[in-house]
Design an enzyme around this catalytic site. Structure first.
Site, PDB file in Angstrom:
ATOM      1  N   ASP A  91      14.017   4.403   5.541  1.00  0.00           N
ATOM      2  CA  ASP A  91      14.288   5.551   5.029  1.00  0.00           C
ATOM      3  C   ASP A  91      13.225   6.699   4.821  1.00  0.00           C
ATOM      4  O   ASP A  91      12.246   6.485   4.274  1.00  0.00           O
ATOM      5  CB  ASP A  91      15.469   5.400   3.871  1.00  0.00           C
ATOM      6  CG  ASP A  91      15.359   6.577   2.782  1.00  0.00           C
ATOM      7  OD1 ASP A  91      16.125   6.990   3.802  1.00  0.00           O
ATOM      8  OD2 ASP A  91      15.526   6.874   1.861  1.00  0.00           O
TER       9      ASP A  91
ATOM     10  N   ASP B   3      20.932   2.853   0.134  1.00  0.00           N
ATOM     11  CA  ASP B   3      20.119   2.170   1.310  1.00  0.00           C
ATOM     12  C   ASP B   3      20.469   1.044   1.379  1.00  0.00           C
ATOM     13  O   ASP B   3      20.305  -0.147   2.025  1.00  0.00           O
ATOM     14  CB  ASP B   3      18.996   2.374   1.522  1.00  0.00           C
ATOM     15  CG  ASP B   3      18.416   3.375   1.372  1.00  0.00           C
ATOM     16  OD1 ASP B   3      18.301   4.011   2.286  1.00  0.00           O
ATOM     17  OD2 ASP B   3      17.197   4.421   0.843  1.00  0.00           O
TER      18      ASP B   3
ATOM     19  N   ASP C  63      15.007   2.868  -0.847  1.00  0.00           N
ATOM     20  CA  ASP C  63      14.805   2.552  -2.272  1.00  0.00           C
ATOM     21  C   ASP C  63      15.734   3.699  -3.085  1.00  0.00           C
ATOM     22  O   ASP C  63      16.170   3.268  -4.169  1.00  0.00           O
ATOM     23  CB  ASP C  63      13.706   2.914  -2.439  1.00  0.00           C
ATOM     24  CG  ASP C  63      13.826   4.656  -2.288  1.00  0.00           C
ATOM     25  OD1 ASP C  63      14.476   5.484  -1.776  1.00  0.00           O
ATOM     26  OD2 ASP C  63      12.511   5.032  -3.155  1.00  0.00           O
TER      27      ASP C  63
END
Length: 852
Positions: free
Chosen positions: A310, A598, A594
């Site tokens: 990400d 996610d 984080d």
């Protein structure tokens, strides 16, 4: 709500927690550590040993089980406790309105814990507050909210209560709704809590949590090979018991010998070797400031060949950095930067990261704009309708600067480009020092320039100014937004979220080791592409979430396989991408994220990785938590994972080859000789010494080439390896049998002591030295030498095995000192063994292109 009604609703709806997640209890961790196929085999064999009155052997096997279980339980329990401290639900007081009084209801403002908030509560929020549930805004004042934990997008969102939304508006784009897990950046307001706990939007993202984790191929492989070994063990042990019984006619001794053979065939140290290797890797990663919640994640990192990342906060610093300051024709002009700086410097309400970025750019590049020469008269703060901020400044050097740009009193406006253009009637041609009418051509050119910058992943602000008439002696004059008209457009300032310094190096190192990076982000495609170019990720194949939704199953899998950048993804789409890579692509996938958005992908990935500063739910479902956002830690984790995998495979292949080769030799010797080549006690002692010698394997080193490629479990490859290398051991054992038979004439029961003494030493040395042949593709002791713990272990066990026959213990066990000629034969035998083994190894590598 009254306190009584709030309490009733709390009982009805339950605590306000997005997901009922609890860390595994100690007994659950203990059960997982205990319930290993080889542990069960050892316990069964231990029980049979006790039944057969061989308590010493049974005790040894139970000790091995205890050490293995205790080691794994201690490591995982310690990691779980550390992760629990990181993931504790922070007690977050929420301001809510409650009413009290039996006759006259009095409104009170009270603070309750987030988990005690119920639907129907009216909450009050300020900058820094988290929304305790899904909230419908009642009032708002210049409210700015960060939804990045849900969307993954860098930046903020404007929210307002005074708006009616259309039913077709996407959920996360609703301006009058704030969601659980998002936070207030600036502004304030009140809102009605409409849903809490499992009924919030956040919770809908977790409906499949815990169901996506792929099966552990390594553990499944261990179980399958354990079933094979148990089958082989039962067949061989039964045959040996029958053969021994028909030759000796002593059933109890034959059964005891069969149990000893079964014990020798079991890789008794496997759970201990695996858990020691994993614990060693976890301790090493702890030094790199990582918390390993699941020990098996270290091994999976060694097999990982795709890392999904990400972007926000992992590849990038999750902050704004100023890039350029252009005039209306795209040329860098200092005047644009000067006025943008003065606006940010004197702005006092609602400071944003973009203001800090402008100030940092000016200070670090040595500009001297002398803000002390200016006096702030007023400020028109930012709001979500205007989307701009203005400051009114006055110069104190009127006489000296009568004809310059800083004449008298000025208003400087900075904000969203399209909103700044709306209030401009003029445009400054900086090179000519002229101010011209703002034409339609100018308007289109500036919008095109802004769009080009946005397509490059940059965020753009416009800057404008206007000179005001000086009102001498009236510095307290107040201004409103009506002053923002007929302004002069100066230029644009651009920003971007910079990549981390360590990201490019870490991704390059991962690529060297065969780990491909894919970016899965909720941000725009243009921004993701820019960041990926900065850190060295290819952007030839990219796609967005909405485009993925249009694809059928086969094109979807093919696109996911080919694409390196996937932008504008929803949490569910991230999950589908990870599952596609695992099931269709047969990849071992790691996911680094984080945010709340996610969590689905973290739970589904083979290795879920989060960071200490991540959302609580993300840390709950991660296997590894990084205490620092440094991707180089992952490189070290991959190396340790492959080291752990290599040392584990060394033991499995070496022990299975040695055990099956040894038992096959024992079986042939029993048939040929008509008596037991070794007594049960001698066989178990030989097996025990051999097992103790393998404890050093987790401390062995591996060759550099092995770390460069991902390593995966292959049961077929293991079976092939055994078929090629097992007979080599048997050939050497049979050679020793023939030498003892013909050279010493030790082939009758009268020569049992000499035969068993010779066979004991030869078998022990063979099994002890085999690790050096198996552990490397190169020539052992010449091209490659094992680590010093393994060398020391080999020397010590070999010395004990040889010397035991010269001690009283050896006499009690039925041994006798061996003639020196036998040791001369052993030297020749092992030289032949290593030569033959090396030839088989080279042919095997030529055929299968691999070794371990």
């Amino acid at each position: 709500l009254s306190f009584t009604e709030a309490e009733r609703r709390l009982k009805e709806n339950g605590p306000n927690l997005p997901l009922e997640y609890s860390f595994p209890s100690w007994w659950h961790l203990l059960w997982n550590a205990f319930f290993h196929p080889f542990n069960i085999i050892l316990i069964v064999l231990s029980a049979l040993s006790y039944i057969a009155s061989d308590g010493s052997n049974g005790c040894i096997m139970l000790v091995l089980v205890f050490i293995s279980v205790a080691l794994r339980f201690y490591q995982e329990y310690s990691s779980s406790k550390a992760a629990m401290k990181l993931s504790e639900f922070v007690r977050c007081p929420i301001k809510v309105q409650r009413c009290a009084g039996r006759v006259v209801q009095t409104e009170l403002l009270v603070q309750v814990d987030q988990k005690d908030v119920v639907p129907g509560d009216i909450v009050i929020f300020e900058p820094g507050d988290l929304f305790p549930g899904d909230v419908r805004l009642l009032t708002s004042k210049q409210l700015v909210v960060s939804q990045s934990s849900l969307t993954g997008e860098f930046g903020t969102t404007e929210k307002t209560a005074d708006i009616s939304e259309d039913q077709s508006t996407p959920l996360l784009d609703l301006k009058n709704i704030c969601f659980m897990g998002t936070s207030v950046i600036s502004g304030s307001g009140t809102g009605l809590v409409v849903s809490t706990g499992s009924k919030t939007y956040m919770s809908t993202m977790f409906s499949n949590i815990g169901k996506q984790k792929p099966p552990d191929e390594f553990e499944n492989g261990i179980r399958r090979i354990s079933y094979v070994l148990v089958s082989v063990m039962l067949v061989i042990a039964t045959i040996i018991v029958l053969v021994d019984y028909f030759t000796s006619r002593f059933l109890s001794e034959s059964i005891l010998f069969g149990i000893s053979v079964a014990s020798a065939l079991t890789p008794q140290m496997l759970p201990l070797i695996v858990n020691t290797s994993l614990a060693k890797g976890a301790l090493a990663m702890a030094k790199d400031r990582c918390i390993v919640k699941s020990l098996t994640a270290i091994r999976d990192m060694g097999s990982m060949d795709i890392l999904c990342i990400d972007k926000t906060g992992t590849l990038t610093m999750n902050s704004a950095m100023m890039v350029n300051h252009f005039d209306s024709w795209g040329l860098p002009k200092e005047k644009v930067l000067c006025f943008g700086f003065l606006n940010s410097y004197f702005k006092t309400e609602q400071k944003y990261p973009l203001d800090d970025a402008i100030l940092a750019y000016v200070y670090t590049n040595g500009y001297r704009f002398q803000p002390s020469k200016w006096v702030k008269i007023d400020e028109i703060p930012f709001d979500f309708t205007r989307r701009r901020v203005s400051v009114i400044l006055e110069t104190e050097l009127i006489a000296e600067d009568k004809n310059g740009p800083f004449f008298d009193r000025i208003v400087i406006t900075k904000g969203a480009l399209e909103e700044v253009i709306k209030i401009c009637s003029f445009i400054e041609q900086v090179d000519k020092g002229e101010i011209a009418i703002f034409s339609e051509e100018d308007h289109q050119r500036i919008l095109n320039m802004g769009e080009e910058l946005s397509n490059d992943g940059l965020r753009v602000l416009g800057v404008a100014m206007k000179r005001l008439e000086l009102q001498r002696g009236n510095r307290n004059e107040a201004y409103d937004e009506t002053v923002e008209c007929e302004m002069v457009f100066l230029g644009l300032i651009s920003f971007f979220d910079p990549p981390k310094d360590s990201a490019k190096q870490a991704l390059w190192r991962l690529a060297e080791k065969g780990v491909k990076a894919k970016v899965l982000t909720g941000d725009s495609l243009s921004l993701a592409i820019r960041i990926c170019k900065e850190v060295g990720i290819r952007t030839t194949h990219v796609i967005t979430g909405p485009d993925l939704e249009l694809l059928n199953e086969d094109p979807f899998h093919e696109t996911v396989k080919r694409s390196t950048v996937l932008a504008r993804l929803t949490p569910t789409q991230k999950l589908r991408v990870v599952q596609s890579l695992q099931t269709v692509g047969q990849h071992v996938v790691g996911f680094l994220g984080d945010g709340v958005n996610d969590s689905l992908a973290l739970d589904a990935a083979n290795v879920g990785i989060s960071v200490d500063s991540g959302a609580s739910i993300a840390k709950d479902f991660a296997d590894i938590i990084l205490l620092e956002k440094d991707l180089n830690v992952l490189v070290a984790g991959v190396e340790r994972g492959r080291l752990t995998f290599a040392n584990t495979m060394k033991y499995i292949k070496m022990s299975v080859v040695a055990n099956i080769g040894g038992i096959l030799s024992l079986f042939i010797a029993t048939l040929v000789l008509g008596f037991e080549p070794l007594t049960p006690r001698q066989l178990l002692t030989q097996n025990f010494l051999y097992n103790v010698g393998q404890i050093a394997i987790p401390w062995d080193k591996i060759e550099e080439d092995y770390v460069k490629t991902p390593q995966k479990w292959s049961l077929k490859g293991l079976a092939t390896f055994i078929l090629w290398n097992g007979p080599v051991c048997s050939v050497c054992d049979i050679s020793a049998l023939l030498f003892i038979w013909f050279y010493y004439n030790a082939h009758s029961p009268l020569d049992l002591v000499l035969f068993r003494s010779s066979w004991f030493v030869e078998g022990l040395l063979m099994q002890t030295l085999i690790i050096h042949l198996i552990r490397t593709e190169k020539i052992p002791f010449i091209q490659e030498v094992a680590s010093w713990p393994v060398i020391c272990s080999t020397v010590i066990i070999s010395a004990i095995g040889i010397s035991i026959e010269y001690t009283p213990i050896g006499y009690v066990m039925g041994f006798r000192p061996l003639p020196l000629s036998f040791f001369g034969f052993l030297v020749v035998l092992f030289i032949g063994y290593f030569t033959l083994g090396q030839i088989v190894k080279r042919v095997y590598i030529m055929v299968y292109k691999t070794w371990l």
